[in-house]
Write an enzyme that holds these catalytic residues in place. Structure first.
Site, PDB file in Angstrom:
ATOM      1  N   GLY A   1       1.084  -1.012   0.348  1.00 44.51           N
ATOM      2  CA  GLY A   1       0.094  -0.198  -0.097  1.00 44.51           C
ATOM      3  C   GLY A   1       1.094   1.604  -0.120  1.00 44.51           C
ATOM      4  O   GLY A   1       0.385   2.259   0.761  1.00 44.51           O
ATOM      5  N   SER A   2       1.969   1.250  -0.838  1.00 47.15           N
ATOM      6  CA  SER A   2       2.922   2.064  -0.389  1.00 47.15           C
ATOM      7  C   SER A   2       2.044   3.867  -1.516  1.00 47.15           C
ATOM      8  O   SER A   2       2.580   4.581  -0.984  1.00 47.15           O
ATOM      9  CB  SER A   2       4.796   2.354  -0.227  1.00 47.15           C
ATOM     10  OG  SER A   2       5.005   1.585  -1.810  1.00 47.15           O
ATOM     11  N   ASN A   3       2.237   3.279  -2.758  1.00 47.35           N
ATOM     12  CA  ASN A   3       1.415   4.018  -3.229  1.00 47.35           C
ATOM     13  C   ASN A   3      -0.040   4.668  -3.523  1.00 47.35           C
ATOM     14  O   ASN A   3       0.242   6.042  -2.922  1.00 47.35           O
ATOM     15  CB  ASN A   3       0.868   3.460  -4.452  1.00 47.35           C
ATOM     16  CG  ASN A   3       3.091   3.623  -5.870  1.00 47.35           C
ATOM     17  OD1 ASN A   3       2.703   4.321  -6.122  1.00 47.35           O
ATOM     18  ND2 ASN A   3       2.891   2.175  -5.948  1.00 47.35           N
TER      19      ASN A   3
ATOM     20  N   ASN B   1      -3.988   2.858 -13.450  1.00 50.01           N
ATOM     21  CA  ASN B   1      -3.062   2.348 -13.366  1.00 50.01           C
ATOM     22  C   ASN B   1      -1.627   2.750 -13.113  1.00 50.01           C
ATOM     23  O   ASN B   1      -1.538   3.758 -13.862  1.00 50.01           O
ATOM     24  CB  ASN B   1      -3.153   0.857 -14.084  1.00 50.01           C
ATOM     25  CG  ASN B   1      -2.095   0.002 -13.733  1.00 50.01           C
ATOM     26  OD1 ASN B   1      -2.232  -0.438 -12.316  1.00 50.01           O
ATOM     27  ND2 ASN B   1      -1.427  -1.094 -14.809  1.00 50.01           N
TER      28      ASN B   1
ATOM     29  N   HIS C   1       2.529   1.818 -13.140  1.00 50.41           N
ATOM     30  CA  HIS C   1       3.461   0.147 -13.779  1.00 50.41           C
ATOM     31  C   HIS C   1       4.610   1.055 -13.410  1.00 50.41           C
ATOM     32  O   HIS C   1       5.263   2.013 -14.270  1.00 50.41           O
ATOM     33  CB  HIS C   1       2.951   0.380 -15.095  1.00 50.41           C
ATOM     34  CG  HIS C   1       3.691  -0.656 -15.666  1.00 50.41           C
ATOM     35  ND1 HIS C   1       3.167  -2.708 -15.138  1.00 50.41           N
ATOM     36  CD2 HIS C   1       5.179  -0.633 -16.334  1.00 50.41           C
ATOM     37  CE1 HIS C   1       3.777  -2.702 -16.193  1.00 50.41           C
ATOM     38  NE2 HIS C   1       5.396  -2.640 -16.698  1.00 50.41           N
TER      39      HIS C   1
ATOM     40  N   ASP D   1      -1.905  -2.697 -19.766  1.00 52.06           N
ATOM     41  CA  ASP D   1      -0.521  -1.582 -19.306  1.00 52.06           C
ATOM     42  C   ASP D   1      -0.512  -1.026 -21.350  1.00 52.06           C
ATOM     43  O   ASP D   1      -0.026  -0.671 -21.366  1.00 52.06           O
ATOM     44  CB  ASP D   1       0.940  -2.127 -19.376  1.00 52.06           C
ATOM     45  CG  ASP D   1       0.680  -2.400 -18.005  1.00 52.06           C
ATOM     46  OD1 ASP D   1       0.654  -3.128 -16.964  1.00 52.06           O
ATOM     47  OD2 ASP D   1       1.491  -3.785 -17.929  1.00 52.06           O
TER      48      ASP D   1
ATOM     49  N   GLU E   1       7.098   6.625  -8.338  1.00 51.69           N
ATOM     50  CA  GLU E   1       5.984   6.023  -8.255  1.00 51.69           C
ATOM     51  C   GLU E   1       5.744   6.445  -7.224  1.00 51.69           C
ATOM     52  O   GLU E   1       4.607   7.596  -7.645  1.00 51.69           O
ATOM     53  CB  GLU E   1       5.465   4.667  -8.247  1.00 51.69           C
ATOM     54  CG  GLU E   1       5.914   3.545  -8.864  1.00 51.69           C
ATOM     55  CD  GLU E   1       5.616   2.394  -8.751  1.00 51.69           C
ATOM     56  OE1 GLU E   1       4.795   2.401  -8.552  1.00 51.69           O
ATOM     57  OE2 GLU E   1       6.354   0.905  -8.958  1.00 51.69           O
TER      58      GLU E   1
HETATM   59  C1  GAR Z   1       4.512  -1.050  -7.341  1.00 54.19           C
HETATM   60  O1  GAR Z   1       5.525  -1.010  -7.687  1.00 54.19           O
HETATM   61  C2  GAR Z   1       3.548  -0.647  -8.778  1.00 54.19           C
HETATM   62  O2  GAR Z   1       3.974  -0.198  -9.674  1.00 54.19           O
HETATM   63  C3  GAR Z   1       3.175  -2.471  -9.314  1.00 54.19           C
HETATM   64  O3  GAR Z   1       3.309  -3.604  -7.987  1.00 54.19           O
HETATM   65  C4  GAR Z   1       4.031  -2.086  -6.964  1.00 54.19           C
HETATM   66  C5  GAR Z   1       2.640  -1.945  -6.098  1.00 54.19           C
HETATM   67  O4  GAR Z   1       3.518  -1.005  -4.922  1.00 54.19           O
HETATM   68  N1  GAR Z   1       2.747  -2.691  -9.594  1.00 54.19           N
HETATM   69  C6  GAR Z   1       2.737  -3.768 -11.205  1.00 54.19           C
HETATM   70  O5  GAR Z   1       3.877  -4.370 -11.192  1.00 54.19           O
HETATM   71  C7  GAR Z   1       1.399  -3.897 -12.258  1.00 54.19           C
HETATM   72  N2  GAR Z   1       1.695  -4.308 -13.120  1.00 54.19           N
HETATM   73  P1  GAR Z   1       2.719  -1.018  -3.092  1.00 54.19           P
HETATM   74  O6  GAR Z   1       1.617  -1.709  -2.685  1.00 54.19           O
HETATM   75  O7  GAR Z   1       3.449  -0.088  -2.426  1.00 54.19           O
HETATM   76  O8  GAR Z   1       2.238   0.789  -4.210  1.00 54.19           O
END
Ligand code: GAR
Length: 196
Positions: A16-18, A108, A110, A151, A180
């Protein structure tokens, strides 16, 4: 101005960092955007507690019956007049039917510079492994609109980062994740403003 309402979808062992970075971006810039809920599909996923601590209500839904998942999601979106769905570490594909019925933007993030290093099976650390194998000195992050192909939707925001000194996929992942966190909130705001 009324508050825009956003739902975030995650899957698996999401950190859940994003989600948190996006929420901080909205708060720090005083933007009228509220993240109502974060969906997660694995009970042990760290995102549930982290979201709750930040005041975002986590909702657990299994994705085993994906049609049911989408039906529940659509109901919640309609009941709460959701303006935008943001996928953050969501590794499943929403159906064309759902995208059509929701009819608002779905974004999304990526962890690469699309159109390179995207598509089915390209997620998480696999993306960075491929970037490393291709001996790239630059990678980055892309926020794009979701359509029926993995994507491939229109790019909203993209930012590059130098990875020339990285010799492991983890090193690339760390640098890209920072980017990100910088761009997702901005991309959500940009998308919401475009619809006005
Ligand atoms: C992120 O790096 C995101 O870009 C990737 O999953 C991670 C989630 O991190 N998503 C993909 O690869 C989608 N194709 P988070 O849970 O810390 O946000």
């Amino acid at each position: 101005m009324h508050n825009f309402r956003v739902i975030v979808l995650t899957s698996g062992m999401s950190r859940g960092s994003n989600l948190l970075a996006m929420d901080n971006y909205f708060k720090n810039h005083n933007l009228p955007i509220e993240i109502l809920n974060v969906f997660y599909n694995r009970k042990e996923a760290p995102v549930a507690n982290r979201a709750a601590e930040q005041g975002i209500e986590p909702i657990y839904f299994s994705t085993k019956d994906f049609a049911l998942y989408e039906k529940n999601l659509l109901n919640i979106c309609r009941q709460n007049k959701i303006d935008l769905i943001a996928l953050a570490g969501f590794m499943l594909k929403l159906s064309s039917d759902f995208i059509k019925k929701f009819s608002k933007p779905i974004l999304n993030i990526h962890p690469a510079l699309l159109p390179e290093f995207g598509g089915k099976g390209m997620y998480g650390i696999r993306v960075h492994e491929a970037v490393l194998a291709a001996a790239k000195s630059v990678s980055g992050a892309t926020v794009h609109l979701v359509n029926h192909q993995y994507d491939e939707g229109e790019i909203v925001l993209q930012r590059a980062v130098n990875i020339a000194d990285c010799i492991s996929p983890e090193c690339i992942a760390e640098k890209v994740l920072k980017v990100e966190h910088e761009i997702y909130g901005e991309a959500v705001w940009k998308t919401l403003m475009k619809g006005k």
